[in-house]
Every structure is written in structure tokens, then in C-alpha cells.
Design a protein around this motif. Structure first.
Motif, PDB file in Angstrom:
ATOM      1  N   ARG A 101       0.826  -1.202   0.000  1.00  0.00           N
ATOM      2  CA  ARG A 101       0.000   0.000   0.000  1.00  0.00           C
ATOM      3  C   ARG A 101       0.861   1.252   0.000  1.00  0.00           C
ATOM      4  NH1 ARG A 101      -3.141  -3.205   3.873  1.00  0.00           N
ATOM      5  NH2 ARG A 101      -1.827  -2.288   5.495  1.00  0.00           N
ATOM      6  N   LEU A 102       0.351   2.308  -0.647  1.00  0.00           N
ATOM      7  CA  LEU A 102       1.024   3.603  -0.620  1.00  0.00           C
ATOM      8  C   LEU A 102       1.053   4.151   0.801  1.00  0.00           C
ATOM      9  CD1 LEU A 102      -0.497   5.308  -3.800  1.00  0.00           C
ATOM     10  CD2 LEU A 102       1.904   4.646  -3.497  1.00  0.00           C
ATOM     11  N   MET A 103       2.130   4.849   1.118  1.00  0.00           N
ATOM     12  CA  MET A 103       2.255   5.527   2.408  1.00  0.00           C
ATOM     13  C   MET A 103       2.619   6.980   2.158  1.00  0.00           C
ATOM     14  SD  MET A 103       4.413   2.776   4.700  1.00  0.00           S
ATOM     15  CE  MET A 103       5.901   2.907   3.677  1.00  0.00           C
ATOM     16  N   CYS A 104       2.209   7.863   3.087  1.00  0.00           N
ATOM     17  CA  CYS A 104       2.639   9.258   2.986  1.00  0.00           C
ATOM     18  C   CYS A 104       4.032   9.408   3.575  1.00  0.00           C
ATOM     19  CB  CYS A 104       1.653  10.175   3.696  1.00  0.00           C
ATOM     20  SG  CYS A 104       1.485   9.852   5.455  1.00  0.00           S
ATOM     21  N   ASN A 105       4.692  10.493   3.207  1.00  0.00           N
ATOM     22  CA  ASN A 105       6.004  10.811   3.756  1.00  0.00           C
ATOM     23  C   ASN A 105       5.860  11.056   5.261  1.00  0.00           C
ATOM     24  OD1 ASN A 105       8.355  12.200   4.634  1.00  0.00           O
ATOM     25  ND2 ASN A 105       8.771  12.857   2.538  1.00  0.00           N
ATOM     26  N   PRO A 106       6.501  10.247   6.110  1.00  0.00           N
ATOM     27  CA  PRO A 106       6.295  10.383   7.559  1.00  0.00           C
ATOM     28  C   PRO A 106       6.897  11.659   8.137  1.00  0.00           C
ATOM     29  CG  PRO A 106       8.022   8.783   7.109  1.00  0.00           C
ATOM     30  CD  PRO A 106       7.429   9.157   5.787  1.00  0.00           C
ATOM     31  N   ILE A 107       7.781  12.301   7.390  1.00  0.00           N
ATOM     32  CA  ILE A 107       8.390  13.547   7.869  1.00  0.00           C
ATOM     33  C   ILE A 107       7.474  14.733   7.594  1.00  0.00           C
ATOM     34  CG2 ILE A 107      10.398  15.060   7.720  1.00  0.00           C
ATOM     35  CD1 ILE A 107      10.954  12.252   8.878  1.00  0.00           C
ATOM     36  N   THR A 108       6.955  14.813   6.361  1.00  0.00           N
ATOM     37  CA  THR A 108       6.156  15.975   5.975  1.00  0.00           C
ATOM     38  C   THR A 108       4.670  15.812   6.302  1.00  0.00           C
ATOM     39  OG1 THR A 108       6.056  15.069   3.735  1.00  0.00           O
ATOM     40  CG2 THR A 108       7.745  16.735   4.170  1.00  0.00           C
ATOM     41  N   PHE A 109       4.208  14.570   6.423  1.00  0.00           N
ATOM     42  CA  PHE A 109       2.808  14.314   6.778  1.00  0.00           C
ATOM     43  C   PHE A 109       2.759  13.343   7.963  1.00  0.00           C
ATOM     44  CE2 PHE A 109       2.622  15.880   2.482  1.00  0.00           C
ATOM     45  CZ  PHE A 109       1.459  16.649   2.446  1.00  0.00           C
ATOM     46  N   PRO A 110       3.217  13.782   9.120  1.00  0.00           N
ATOM     47  CA  PRO A 110       3.391  12.872  10.265  1.00  0.00           C
ATOM     48  C   PRO A 110       2.094  12.271  10.798  1.00  0.00           C
ATOM     49  CG  PRO A 110       3.691  15.152  10.939  1.00  0.00           C
ATOM     50  CD  PRO A 110       3.638  15.161   9.450  1.00  0.00           C
TER      51      PRO A 110
END
Length: 561
Positions: A101-110
């Protein structure tokens, strides 16, 4: 009737819309329009909102999106109809999770996209997201080609209500079909229960049996390429409804990728993508898990791809279908009301999406990317003018996002840009920094000229008119264009667009427009004329006299007196 410019020069009669309007206005009275064939219940008027790309590009994060949502709420943009807060490229992690599954950038979208959607929803707004119909996005993040079902279900589970699907790193589907030697149906760990040879198939079109004298291949079915033939097998004696393994044995040697649609019982479709073969390969086995019913079944095999346009249309229709399934499935899981996902096809007009887009989604990009300069805006406008017949409620030509307030566009150019997009019945997706529309005390900055343009409710009403018709250009001399947009209840919008560097005087006789009836106005009497940009009062007359500034517009709403 002549038209005079400011310098007092007389233009030829053909410059006046009076002489041309009868030629190009459709006589049919239209009280309502059919919906687009995609028909997911969304975007029955052109969607309105904001997107991150035009101004911020890759420089986006969770805080920025929240600030934009806050500004849309506090500025009054939401009250004017702007509802979608769309995240463009660069929200993604560079990797998918362990389940693909796609994941968001954990730094910019915590906090994650689902949490962000909840915040946006709490303001009465809707969240949109982005991917590409390729192996990677335009900025080289993981994209959705080959992951369509997983990504559609992921977006639906996050509460996404708008999806922009780009075309970067796209891989064209092969026009070649497998050369079928044998088909079998089996049960995992239990072996085959049905085996069919090439000679058992019912063939149509160019499909034919080739008898290979060597032991290497034997007889096989050829001629299924480029939508030119089909092979159908009757499968009997299936013991029970359920999942079965379908194995297709194909002849190799072509050294080309191959593609086939496997249609079961005329309804369910499965897609077979085969890699290019190597010269030392003899035969190739491809397998799919398919749903069969007890007893008799039919298995039809064909390749519908005959061109690059077929490939793009097939891919986008597939994703559109999966998005509808995903939103419905999510509603069943949660027990909540279904959130249909507006499907924005961003194929750049390369493969004529206007011809197939209404079957695939809610809107389709018709051109390459817009830029914040006058030449780009006029160029995109010109490319969209001929496409009027393809637009209808739920299905819109998309000339790309608005650049109003960006770059060095003048006030007249910003106002013309917005007016033209409204006349085109285009989606109104803002691309500027709308945070500037809110004063420090949290109230709308109504003195901001760009804000004044984007919140002109009379102009927005023309774009959002429920009749859903795009304007036609009824006359142009290359400098002065006359546009007519039929509106609901027999009203009409008239736009005079001056592309030149000097002001133009116009005289327009409304009775001549009314005579032909595409805009359902009587041909006698006077009319109520409202100047959308300059005046609030309504003038009762049968003629319009106006001066159109360079790179400017004059827009009027007309109804019978």
C-alpha cells in the motif's frame, strides 16, 4: 451594423456577432442534459477547489495543507463553492508498505492522510490526492500502474473525495495477444479439472488455428491482436461456485509483451499482462485466479488494444471502475454514507481523452500543463474552444488549474482568465496562495483584487449552471472573440474576449441571437442584461454597447424581460 473602435475606425460588418450568430447556435431547446457515462453521482457541476502544485510544487507538508483549508474556510471561498483541498505530487513515501500500500512521507505528513482528511472534513471541506498512471509519479515517487485496486481501496479508506491521476512514466499496453495452445481450469493443490485445446475454441474475426508440425508448439490460436479476433471456450462440469486457477499455455518466440482480457460469462473481466519472451523459451504458462459458477461457464479471450489511445482509455477506465467499487466497499465496511471520489483524468490530451473520458471519469485534462503567463492561458483556451460538445454534467473538459493570482498576470488578464474558464464550464481549481485572502483578525480581505475576482458569485454561477453546457465561439477575427454559453431556464451568458493590445468597441443585437433559439430567448421585446463585472443593476434593452479592454473581457447574463 458596424463596430467602431476607440480611434473611430470602422471595422467590416463581419466583425459583428449579429451576422454570424445564426450560423453556429444550435436550434434545439435544452432544459436538461444527460449525465456523463461514468455517472458516479459526483461533479454534476464543475468541481471547485484548490491544488498545491501551481504555486508550491514539491514544497508541501501537513501544516501547509491545514493552513490552506483554514484559509478556504475563513476567507469565504468555501461559501462561494470551493470545497476540494487537493494535494498534488510529493506527498508520498518513497516506498510502499509490507502489504504493497502507498504511504505518505512520515516527515512531511506525520499524522497521516486519513487524519488530515478528518481535519479538512471538520471544516466542511473535502480532501483530494494525487497519483500517476505509470510506474512512477512525475516526481519519481511510487505510482499506481499495476496497483490500481490496492490504491483505489487505500484512498477510499482514507476518506479521499477527489483523485487526480497523472500520466507520467506510463507504459503502453501491448497490442499483441497470447498465441494460445491450451487452457485449463484447476483447483489449488488438487490439479486440473478441465483442459481445453486450441481446437476446442470458437473463433471470431481474424482468430485462426495454426498447426505447427513440430513437437515444440503444436496447434495454437493466432490472430487475437489489436482487437481483431476472439477465442471463446465453453467450460462445463465446474463442481461448485468459487475461485479457480485458470492456466493459459501460450506459444512464445515473439519477443514482445502481450496482453489479454479474460472475460468470464460475459461479465467479469480479468487482465493478463505477459512479459516479453526470450528466444530459448518454448512455451509460457500464465495463471489467474477467477470466479466461476457451478456447471456451465464461458471464457472469452481477446486483446482490445489497437492503439495508444486504446491503451490510455483502457487504463483510465479501469482505475475509474475500481474507484467506484472502492468507495462503495468502504461505505459497506463503515456503515456510513458513501463518499464518491471525483476522478480527474490528467492525461494531457495526448490520446484524445475528450472522446473517451466521459466513460472513464468526471473530468479530463485536454492540454499540457498551464503556466502563469498570458500566452499559456490563451493557448489552452484556444485548444478547449472546439471541445464544447464533449462536456455535460458529471463529465467536463479540464483546461488545467487556474493561475489567477500567480506570476505577472495583470488585473485584466486575471479577470479574463477566470471568466474564460467559467464560460468553458471548466473545473475551478485555484493554484494561488489563498492564505493571503485572510486578514490577521481572521476575516476575509475583501480589498484584495484577486480575491474579488475569484469570489464573483455571478461569474461562478455561470460556470456552475446546472445545464452544464460549455460555451461556443460564434465569431472571431483572431483578436475579438464572441462566446455564447446557454444557461438554465432559457438564459444565456455572452462574453466578448479581446486578445489584442488595443481596446475594442462592440455593438451586439440580442434579438438576432434569440431568433435561432439555442439560448431559449424570445425574438421580440427587450431583455434583462446584467454586466457581470462592472455593474450590479440590470438594464432592459435589446442591444449591448461596450468597450473591451486589451487582454480583457466583458461578460453579460441575459434573460427575457
Amino acid at each position: 451594423m458596424d463596430i467602431k473602435n476607440i480611434a473611430g475606425k470602422v471595422f467590416p460588418k463581419e466583425f459583428c456577432p449579429k451576422c454570424e450568430i445564426k450560423k453556429l447556435i444550435n436550434k434545439t431547446r435544452i432544459s436538461q442534459r444527460a449525465k456523463g457515462d461514468y455517472d458516479n453521482g459526483a461533479a454534476l457541476t464543475p468541481p471547485m477547489g484548490w491544488s498545491s502544485w501551481n504555486l508550491f510544487a514539491s514544497h508541501i507538508n501537513e501544516s501547509l495543507i491545514k493552513e490552506i483549508a483554514d484559509a478556504m474556510d475563513k476567507s469565504g471561498l468555501a461559501e462561494c463553492g470551493y470545497k476540494y483541498v487537493n494535494i498534488d505530487d510529493c506527498w508520498e513515501s518513497v516506498n510502499r508498505d509490507a502489504d504493497g500500500r502507498l504511504m505518505c512521507n512520515p516527515i512531511t505528513f506525520p499524522s497521516g492522510i486519513k487524519s488530515l482528511a478528518g481535519y479538512v472534513n471538520s471544516l466542511g471541506l473535502k480532501l483530494g490526492i494525487y497519483s500517476s498512471n505509470g510506474t512512477l509519479t512525475c516526481q519519481n515517487y511510487p505510482a499506481s500502474l499495476g496497483h490500481e485496486k490496492t490504491d483505489a481501496e487505500t484512498f477510499a479508506s482514507w476518506g479521499i473525495e477527489y483523485f487526480k491521476y497523472d500520466f507520467c512514466h506510463n507504459e503502453k499496453i501491448s497490442t499483441y495477444a497470447p498465441m494460445i495452445c491450451e487452457l485449463s481450469i484447476g483447483i489449488a493443490n488438487k490439479g486440473d479439472i478441465v483442459v481445453k485445446k486450441a481446437s476446442d475454441a470458437v473463433l471470431t474475426g481474424s482468430a485462426r488455428i495454426i498447426n505447427d508440425a513440430t513437437e515444440l508448439h503444436g496447434a495454437y490460436i493466432a490472430g487475437l491482436c489489436s482487437h481483431n479476433g476472439t477465442a471463446a471456450f465453453n467450460i462445463s462440469d465446474i463442481p461448485a461456485d468459487g475461485k479457480y486457477i485458470l492456466t493459459l499455455v501460450a506459444r512464445t518466440g515473439r519477443r514482445k509483451k502481450e496482453f489479454a482480457v479474460i472475460r468470464i460469462n460475459g461479465i467479469d473481466e480479468y487482465y493478463l499482462y505477459s512479459p516479453s519472451s526470450n528466444p530459448w523459451e518454448e512455451k509460457r504458462n500464465d495463471q489467474l485466479t477467477v470466479e466461476l459458477k457451478k456447471g456451465e461457464n464461458t471464457v472469452e479471450i481477446f486483446n482490445p488494444i489497437g492503439s495508444a489511445m486504446d491503451s490510455a482509455a483502457f487504463q483510465y477506465k479501469n482505475m475509474g471502475r475500481l474507484l467506484k467499487q472502492a468507495s462503495k466497499k468502504q461505505a459497506e465496511i463503515t456503515g456510513e454514507e458513501e463518499k464518491p471520489i471525483v476522478f480527474s483524468i490528467c492525461e494531457w490530451g495526448k490520446n484524445f481523452p475528450c472522446k473517451w473520458g466521459r466513460e472513464a471519469g468526471n473530468l479530463w485534462r485536454t492540454t499540457p500543463d498551464i503556466a502563469a503567463n498570458w500566452a499559456s492561458i490563451v493557448s489552452i483556451y484556444e485548444m478547449n474552444i472546439p471541445l464544447w460538445k464533449y462536456a455535460c454534467p458529471g463529465a467536463w473538459n479540464d483546461p488545467d488549474m487556474l493561475e489567477v493570482g500567480n506570476g505577472k498576470l495583470t488585473y485584466e488578464e486575471n479577470r479574463a482568465h477566470f471568466s474564460l474558464w467559467c464560460m468553458l464550464a471548466a473545473p475551478l481549481i485555484l493554484g494561488n496562495d489563498i492564505r493571503t485572502f485572510v486578514k490577521p483578525d481572521g476575516t476575509p480581505d475583501k480589498d484584495n483584487k484577486v480575491y474579488g475576482i475569484l469570489t464573483n458569485r455571478e461569474m461562478i454561477a455561470i460556470d456552475q449552471d446546472r445545464l452544464g453546457m460549455q460555451c461556443r465561439r460564434i465569431k472571431t477575427n483572431g483578436v475579438l472573440d464572441v462566446l455564447v454559453k446557454p444557461l438554465d431556464k432559457g438564459e444565456a451568458a455572452i462574453c466578448f474576449f479581446n486578445k489584442g493590445l488595443t481596446a475594442k468597441n462592440v455593438e451586439f443585437d440580442i434579438k438576432d441571437a434569440a431568433n435561432e433559439g439555442r439560448v431559449n430567448l424570445p425574438s421580440t421585446g427587450t431583455y434583462s442584461i446584467k454586466d457581470i463585472w462592472e455593474k450590479n443593476e440590470i438594464i432592459k434593452t435589446s442591444r449591448i454597447y461596450c468597450t473591451v479592454q486589451p487582454h480583457g473581457v466583458k461578460v453579460y447574463r441575459i434573460k427575457a424581460d
